[in-house]
Design a protein around this motif. Sequence first.
Motif, PDB file in Angstrom:
ATOM      1  N   ALA A   1       0.830  -1.209   0.000  1.00 38.42           N
ATOM      2  CA  ALA A   1       0.000   0.000   0.000  1.00 38.42           C
ATOM      3  C   ALA A   1       0.860   1.253   0.000  1.00 38.42           C
ATOM      4  N   LEU A   2       1.878   1.294   0.849  1.00 34.87           N
ATOM      5  CA  LEU A   2       2.770   2.460   0.893  1.00 34.87           C
ATOM      6  C   LEU A   2       3.575   2.586  -0.398  1.00 34.87           C
ATOM      7  N   ALA A   3       4.000   1.453  -0.956  1.00 35.62           N
ATOM      8  CA  ALA A   3       4.728   1.497  -2.228  1.00 35.62           C
ATOM      9  C   ALA A   3       3.834   2.052  -3.341  1.00 35.62           C
ATOM     10  N   SER A   4       2.542   1.700  -3.315  1.00 37.19           N
ATOM     11  CA  SER A   4       1.601   2.233  -4.304  1.00 37.19           C
ATOM     12  C   SER A   4       1.479   3.742  -4.185  1.00 37.19           C
ATOM     13  N   LEU A   5       1.374   4.234  -2.944  1.00 35.76           N
ATOM     14  CA  LEU A   5       1.270   5.670  -2.718  1.00 35.76           C
ATOM     15  C   LEU A   5       2.535   6.399  -3.147  1.00 35.76           C
ATOM     16  N   PHE A   6       3.664   5.712  -3.075  1.00 41.36           N
ATOM     17  CA  PHE A   6       4.932   6.299  -3.509  1.00 41.36           C
ATOM     18  C   PHE A   6       5.015   6.388  -5.027  1.00 41.36           C
ATOM     19  N   LEU A   7       4.550   5.338  -5.720  1.00 42.01           N
ATOM     20  CA  LEU A   7       4.717   5.249  -7.171  1.00 42.01           C
ATOM     21  C   LEU A   7       3.584   5.924  -7.950  1.00 42.01           C
ATOM     22  N   LEU A   8       2.375   5.959  -7.385  1.00 38.44           N
ATOM     23  CA  LEU A   8       1.226   6.466  -8.134  1.00 38.44           C
ATOM     24  C   LEU A   8       1.397   7.918  -8.588  1.00 38.44           C
ATOM     25  N   PRO A   9       1.881   8.846  -7.756  1.00 43.65           N
ATOM     26  CA  PRO A   9       2.085  10.218  -8.259  1.00 43.65           C
ATOM     27  C   PRO A   9       3.072  10.294  -9.421  1.00 43.65           C
ATOM     28  N   LEU A  10       4.077   9.427  -9.400  1.00 43.11           N
ATOM     29  CA  LEU A  10       5.043   9.404 -10.501  1.00 43.11           C
ATOM     30  C   LEU A  10       4.363   8.966 -11.795  1.00 43.11           C
ATOM     31  N   LEU A  11       3.477   7.986 -11.680  1.00 39.33           N
ATOM     32  CA  LEU A  11       2.751   7.518 -12.860  1.00 39.33           C
ATOM     33  C   LEU A  11       1.810   8.596 -13.383  1.00 39.33           C
ATOM     34  N   LEU A  12       1.110   9.278 -12.472  1.00 36.59           N
ATOM     35  CA  LEU A  12       0.156  10.306 -12.884  1.00 36.59           C
ATOM     36  C   LEU A  12       0.854  11.482 -13.555  1.00 36.59           C
TER      37      LEU A  12
ATOM     38  N   ALA B   1       7.601   0.409 -18.105  1.00 32.76           N
ATOM     39  CA  ALA B   1       8.021  -0.177 -16.833  1.00 32.76           C
ATOM     40  C   ALA B   1       7.316   0.463 -15.647  1.00 32.76           C
ATOM     41  N   LEU B   2       7.123   1.783 -15.688  1.00 30.66           N
ATOM     42  CA  LEU B   2       6.468   2.465 -14.584  1.00 30.66           C
ATOM     43  C   LEU B   2       5.027   1.997 -14.428  1.00 30.66           C
ATOM     44  N   VAL B   3       4.372   1.666 -15.540  1.00 30.23           N
ATOM     45  CA  VAL B   3       3.006   1.147 -15.480  1.00 30.23           C
ATOM     46  C   VAL B   3       2.988  -0.213 -14.791  1.00 30.23           C
ATOM     47  N   ASN B   4       3.915  -1.089 -15.180  1.00 32.32           N
ATOM     48  CA  ASN B   4       3.987  -2.403 -14.554  1.00 32.32           C
ATOM     49  C   ASN B   4       4.305  -2.298 -13.067  1.00 32.32           C
ATOM     50  N   ALA B   5       5.260  -1.441 -12.716  1.00 32.56           N
ATOM     51  CA  ALA B   5       5.670  -1.312 -11.322  1.00 32.56           C
ATOM     52  C   ALA B   5       4.526  -0.772 -10.463  1.00 32.56           C
ATOM     53  N   THR B   6       3.923   0.337 -10.899  1.00 29.09           N
ATOM     54  CA  THR B   6       2.856   0.955 -10.113  1.00 29.09           C
ATOM     55  C   THR B   6       1.600   0.094 -10.106  1.00 29.09           C
ATOM     56  N   GLY B   7       1.210  -0.394 -11.253  1.00 28.52           N
ATOM     57  CA  GLY B   7       0.002  -1.202 -11.342  1.00 28.52           C
ATOM     58  C   GLY B   7       0.091  -2.482 -10.535  1.00 28.52           C
ATOM     59  N   SER B   8       1.266  -3.110 -10.548  1.00 28.71           N
ATOM     60  CA  SER B   8       1.411  -4.337  -9.777  1.00 28.71           C
ATOM     61  C   SER B   8       1.310  -4.066  -8.281  1.00 28.71           C
ATOM     62  N   MET B   9       1.839  -2.938  -7.822  1.00 29.08           N
ATOM     63  CA  MET B   9       1.713  -2.599  -6.403  1.00 29.08           C
ATOM     64  C   MET B   9       0.265  -2.288  -6.035  1.00 29.08           C
ATOM     65  N   ILE B  10      -0.459  -1.608  -6.928  1.00 31.11           N
ATOM     66  CA  ILE B  10      -1.870  -1.336  -6.667  1.00 31.11           C
ATOM     67  C   ILE B  10      -2.663  -2.635  -6.616  1.00 31.11           C
ATOM     68  N   GLY B  11      -2.405  -3.533  -7.559  1.00 25.52           N
ATOM     69  CA  GLY B  11      -3.091  -4.823  -7.560  1.00 25.52           C
ATOM     70  C   GLY B  11      -2.817  -5.614  -6.297  1.00 25.52           C
TER      71      GLY B  11
ATOM     72  N   CYS C   1      12.945  -0.328  -0.169  1.00 27.36           N
ATOM     73  CA  CYS C   1      13.203  -1.646  -0.757  1.00 27.36           C
ATOM     74  C   CYS C   1      12.188  -2.042  -1.822  1.00 27.36           C
ATOM     75  N   THR C   2      11.099  -1.286  -1.950  1.00 25.89           N
ATOM     76  CA  THR C   2      10.099  -1.588  -2.979  1.00 25.89           C
ATOM     77  C   THR C   2       9.954  -0.421  -3.954  1.00 25.89           C
ATOM     78  N   GLY C   3       9.491   0.733  -3.468  1.00 20.69           N
ATOM     79  CA  GLY C   3       9.255   1.867  -4.366  1.00 20.69           C
ATOM     80  C   GLY C   3      10.517   2.356  -5.039  1.00 20.69           C
ATOM     81  N   LEU C   4      11.495   2.787  -4.243  1.00 21.98           N
ATOM     82  CA  LEU C   4      12.755   3.283  -4.808  1.00 21.98           C
ATOM     83  C   LEU C   4      13.500   2.189  -5.552  1.00 21.98           C
ATOM     84  N   ALA C   5      13.477   0.969  -5.019  1.00 17.94           N
ATOM     85  CA  ALA C   5      14.199  -0.134  -5.652  1.00 17.94           C
ATOM     86  C   ALA C   5      13.636  -0.448  -7.035  1.00 17.94           C
ATOM     87  N   TYR C   6      12.313  -0.391  -7.187  1.00 19.32           N
ATOM     88  CA  TYR C   6      11.721  -0.628  -8.501  1.00 19.32           C
ATOM     89  C   TYR C   6      12.209   0.411  -9.512  1.00 19.32           C
TER      90      TYR C   6
END
Length: 312
Positions: free
Chosen positions: A54-65, A196-206, A239-244
């Motif tokens: 959940a936290l990784a999703s919140l980290f990556l989602l603004p980058l995707l948007l 890649a950003l779509v796969n990373a963010t979407g997979s965390m949301i899923g 280890c998840t958001g930044l690492a991806y």
Amino acid sequence: MPASSPPVRDQARSIPPWLGEFIFLSSLWGASFLFTRIAVVEFGTLPTVGLRVALASLFLLPLLLRSADWPAFKRHWRPVLLVGIINAAIPFSLFAWAVVYIPTGLSSILNATVPLFGALVALLWLGERIAPLRWLGLGLGFAGVALLTWGAPVASGLGGLSNGPTSWAIAACLLASTCYAVGASFVQRYLQGVPALVNATGSMIGAALAMALPTLWAWPQQMPSLRAWAAVAAIALLCTGLAYLLYFRLIMRAGPSRALAVTFLSPVFALCYGAIFLGEDITLWMVGCGVIIICGTMLSTGLLGRIRQNPN
């Protein structure tokens, strides 16, 4: 300056520009086992994983948007969310449960079998051909796993949770590695060309959606300590958001073969972290079996041959 000394400029050119990111990414993924072990003692397995994704999703989602990849996510959201269950929710949960019963360094060595299972899954699912040398690598890698399982130590007690089912914990790590391998083949077959950003963010949301109800159901009755919250935040953000982000950047800068080798270096950091912060033992048996597994994996994936052909 003596004639035998190479120019400073040549020395600088001999150091790959991506080496620092490679080492940093290895250290982050190696630390994920340490932080997971600290968090799971107070949060439990399911809440630890639920908070992580959940936290990784919140980290990556603004980058995707903010990127130009949002339309691609809207086109492929169904398979992207599904891969999050296969490639994150299930394996994260299995590793989080396993590190309660076996040392974190051992878990990280077993995680290095991901490319090994990846080659096997690609053969069975995608029909990729495997040369005789790669078959040798598969056999060598699985032999290393068998030896490691036979001589595996139990976890050194953290929070009174040792003396657990060591063999089942090892099996959980191997099943998690298989999930990663299946996820990689799924992406190759159904998400080819998706950013890649779509796969990373979407997979965390899923994964976050899949873990929402289990997290609430298993939420600890006693509020975890600040130390446990800090560990969860470190897993999710570092280890998840930044690492991806670093991983996909490394693929672009150094190529997929060198990016794959991060899996081989991260156990070194995990072993060191476990010994320093958790008092875990590093046995010669673990190190020796780890070397066998890594060598087998490099042969089975063809990585060793690519490195020999293009060493720079």
